[in-house]
Scaffold this motif. Sequence first.
Motif, PDB file in Angstrom:
ATOM      1  N   PRO A 195       0.852  -1.216   0.000  1.00  0.00           N
ATOM      2  CA  PRO A 195       0.000   0.000   0.000  1.00  0.00           C
ATOM      3  C   PRO A 195       0.884   1.261   0.000  1.00  0.00           C
ATOM      4  N   VAL A 196       0.603   2.227  -0.894  1.00  0.00           N
ATOM      5  CA  VAL A 196       1.358   3.487  -0.990  1.00  0.00           C
ATOM      6  C   VAL A 196       0.364   4.659  -0.976  1.00  0.00           C
ATOM      7  N   GLU A 197       0.868   5.804  -0.601  1.00  0.00           N
ATOM      8  CA  GLU A 197       0.049   7.026  -0.560  1.00  0.00           C
ATOM      9  C   GLU A 197       0.659   8.098  -1.456  1.00  0.00           C
ATOM     10  N   ARG A 198      -0.214   8.967  -1.997  1.00  0.00           N
ATOM     11  CA  ARG A 198       0.257  10.116  -2.780  1.00  0.00           C
ATOM     12  C   ARG A 198      -0.700  11.299  -2.557  1.00  0.00           C
ATOM     13  N   GLU A 199      -0.201  12.459  -2.763  1.00  0.00           N
ATOM     14  CA  GLU A 199      -1.005  13.678  -2.589  1.00  0.00           C
ATOM     15  C   GLU A 199      -1.575  14.126  -3.925  1.00  0.00           C
ATOM     16  N   GLU A 200      -2.835  14.511  -3.914  1.00  0.00           N
ATOM     17  CA  GLU A 200      -3.491  15.039  -5.107  1.00  0.00           C
ATOM     18  C   GLU A 200      -4.081  16.434  -4.772  1.00  0.00           C
ATOM     19  N   VAL A 201      -4.300  17.257  -5.805  1.00  0.00           N
ATOM     20  CA  VAL A 201      -4.817  18.623  -5.640  1.00  0.00           C
ATOM     21  C   VAL A 201      -6.313  18.654  -5.963  1.00  0.00           C
TER      22      VAL A 201
END
Length: 281
Positions: A195-201
Amino acid sequence: MTTFDVNAILSSTAYGSGGDKIGKVEQVFLDDNSGEPTFLTVNTGLFGAKENFVPVKGASQDGDRVVLPYTKDVVKDAPKVDADQHLSPAEEEELYRYYELNYEGGRTAGTDRDRNAAAAGTAGAAGTAATGRDRDVAADRERTAADQDRRVAAGEDASVVRHEERLNVGTQEREAGHARLRKYVVTDHETVDVPVEREEVTVERTPLNGTEARVDNGVIGEEEVDVTLHEERPVVEKEAVAVEEVGLNKQTVQETQRVEADVQKEQVDVETDADRDLPRH
């Protein structure tokens, strides 16, 4: 060794200089001139399948044991000489040379059966060597015949001794093979879900009331705002770890194998003079 009992030694067992059991003594060969023992034969191989000649010089008798001044391997590797005949000078010389003994030319050796034939006027004829079992059976027959004659003369009942062969089966240990441990490398393909996380706008719009609208003095122009976004990526590392120790243990497994051989036995029939005169069809 020149004073031992020839009949007793025929039922004895030969041992090597290292204490190893070699086999049963089968025959004793005597010098034709002096009558002294010169060679004996020992049963070697699986179930005593072979007879090997050994000089009696240096040997000693201890009850039912004959201790030879040679190792078991030396006796088993001795030159192959036919044990059922009179030894020739060439064969004697070959045996003496193998056992590193001095050979006196002109000497020949034979068994007791050869010597009895020579005494009866058949000197020089090649006799068949008497084995220990043949000597015992012949002696039994002579004693039985003499005892039967004595009983008949005395008017007693006559009888015969019946013989039969029996199998004596043993085992012999031998090398059956080797077992080895060998490591080798194989490659497996593994799949792991990480599981990985990323930031979105996302765009968020908030309406302003009249007071808040006058804060920027109503200036119209261009403006740029920079926002930094982050995200996670899978990272793979490999390490070698000890997971198991593998060893070899020997264990003895017992099984039964069948051995077959032909044996002889004597049967006794009664025949009278009247039976001989009956007509046969």
